[in-house]
Design a protein around this motif. Sequence first.
Motif, PDB file in Angstrom:
ATOM      1  N   GLY A  56      54.543  50.398  33.690  1.00 25.78           N
ATOM      2  CA  GLY A  56      53.252  50.956  33.564  1.00 25.78           C
ATOM      3  C   GLY A  56      52.425  50.516  35.046  1.00 25.78           C
ATOM      4  N   LYS A  57      51.404  51.058  35.141  1.00 24.07           N
ATOM      5  CA  LYS A  57      50.428  50.679  36.450  1.00 24.07           C
ATOM      6  C   LYS A  57      49.220  49.469  36.086  1.00 24.07           C
ATOM      7  N   ILE A  58      49.475  48.755  37.010  1.00 18.49           N
ATOM      8  CA  ILE A  58      48.494  47.547  37.037  1.00 18.49           C
ATOM      9  C   ILE A  58      47.558  47.539  38.128  1.00 18.49           C
ATOM     10  N   ARG A  59      46.010  47.581  37.644  1.00 20.85           N
ATOM     11  CA  ARG A  59      45.068  47.426  39.111  1.00 20.85           C
ATOM     12  C   ARG A  59      45.095  46.128  39.327  1.00 20.85           C
ATOM     13  N   MET A  60      44.894  46.014  40.811  1.00 16.19           N
ATOM     14  CA  MET A  60      44.636  44.787  41.520  1.00 16.19           C
ATOM     15  C   MET A  60      43.229  44.897  42.095  1.00 16.19           C
ATOM     16  N   MET A  61      42.424  43.650  41.772  1.00 14.37           N
ATOM     17  CA  MET A  61      41.187  43.865  42.390  1.00 14.37           C
ATOM     18  C   MET A  61      40.846  42.754  43.144  1.00 14.37           C
ATOM     19  N   SER A  62      40.148  42.766  44.479  1.00 10.42           N
ATOM     20  CA  SER A  62      39.575  42.030  45.134  1.00 10.42           C
ATOM     21  C   SER A  62      38.166  41.661  44.584  1.00 10.42           C
ATOM     22  N   VAL A  63      38.170  40.306  44.271  1.00  7.07           N
ATOM     23  CA  VAL A  63      37.056  39.690  43.386  1.00  7.07           C
ATOM     24  C   VAL A  63      36.470  38.498  44.009  1.00  7.07           C
ATOM     25  N   CYS A  64      35.153  38.280  43.683  1.00 13.57           N
ATOM     26  CA  CYS A  64      34.416  37.067  44.002  1.00 13.57           C
ATOM     27  C   CYS A  64      33.723  36.731  42.833  1.00 13.57           C
ATOM     28  N   ARG A  65      33.117  35.319  42.952  1.00 10.84           N
ATOM     29  CA  ARG A  65      32.176  35.283  42.046  1.00 10.84           C
ATOM     30  C   ARG A  65      30.831  36.315  41.923  1.00 10.84           C
ATOM     31  N   ALA A  66      30.335  36.491  41.024  1.00  9.56           N
ATOM     32  CA  ALA A  66      28.943  37.373  41.028  1.00  9.56           C
ATOM     33  C   ALA A  66      27.889  36.872  41.891  1.00  9.56           C
ATOM     34  N   ASP A  67      27.818  35.363  42.027  1.00 11.25           N
ATOM     35  CA  ASP A  67      26.681  34.953  43.024  1.00 11.25           C
ATOM     36  C   ASP A  67      27.426  34.832  44.483  1.00 11.25           C
ATOM     37  N   HIS A  68      28.315  35.219  44.645  1.00 12.65           N
ATOM     38  CA  HIS A  68      28.775  35.097  46.159  1.00 12.65           C
ATOM     39  C   HIS A  68      28.272  36.302  46.977  1.00 12.65           C
ATOM     40  N   LYS A  69      28.072  35.761  48.338  1.00 18.63           N
ATOM     41  CA  LYS A  69      27.288  36.575  49.063  1.00 18.63           C
ATOM     42  C   LYS A  69      28.214  37.875  49.314  1.00 18.63           C
TER      43      LYS A  69
END
Length: 292
Positions: free
Chosen positions: A163-176
């Motif tokens: 199957g496919k798996i989504r890779m997400m570039s993420v940071c903390r919600a309070d990050h600039k």
Amino acid sequence: MNLSQIEAFCAVVSAGSVSEAARVLDCNRTKLSMAIKALEKDLDTDLFVRTGNNVTLSETGKAIYKDCENLLVTSARIRQTCAQVSGDFATELRIAHDDSLPDQVWQDLTLELNQRYPALSLNIVLASSGDLADIVEKKQVDFAFGVDFEREDDPRLTYQPLGKIRMMSVCRADHKLSKLPRVSDEVLRDEMQVSLAYLNLRDNPELLPFSLKYIGFSSFEFMLKTILSEGAWGVLPEPLIRQLLREQTLSVIKHTYGLTQEDFCMLTSSGMSEHPAMTWLADQVSDYLFTF
């Protein structure tokens, strides 16, 4: 020409030197060199160009390398088939997986697998996504499950996409970074990144850090903890972070490669018959990925 000579030839090509190939095969360097010379004598051609301690493939060596690899794969397949027919299949399986899926998923699947196949002994280990192909190729495990970053045409390995798996570039919600309507390459490179570290020696551009400042970890879980505690950013699989995204603890970075897709695969050695327990496990993982 015999299989031990073919194995010696392929090992030197793969390792890049006779000494390194001898270390990988755990054999005497002189014996390895003699096997290659015997093969060259039998074929009446030089397979390597030798310069001091360095060896590079000759044109003939380049022409026959892939066929030699295929011979070794065929030999392994024959041995595996004979073992199956004679009833010598091991009742023990060694399985590796990365941590792109939550721990609870693997725990639940392992317990159910044990109930369905009570005569089967299981050794299950956690490994970095970038090392899965390598440990299967070296026969350290029988099967491996994880994100496929390799994309290599290797006759020694079989890749079964589940199957496919989504890779997400993420940071903390309070990050600039999460506040920017669009994040440029220049801005992202200046921010601390956590990336996936791995042990195999193959160059893999998919796993190279993007930022100038980074810390490498062997697991997505360590990456996630550092993103939450240290204000870094990183690329993580959706199943691992879905709940944190819903809670708005994490945010997806609005960058060109903020969302990508990779194959989640089952890997095994070419020619190895798939155990019914692994067929069941592959189906369960595929069903799980379908929900994303």
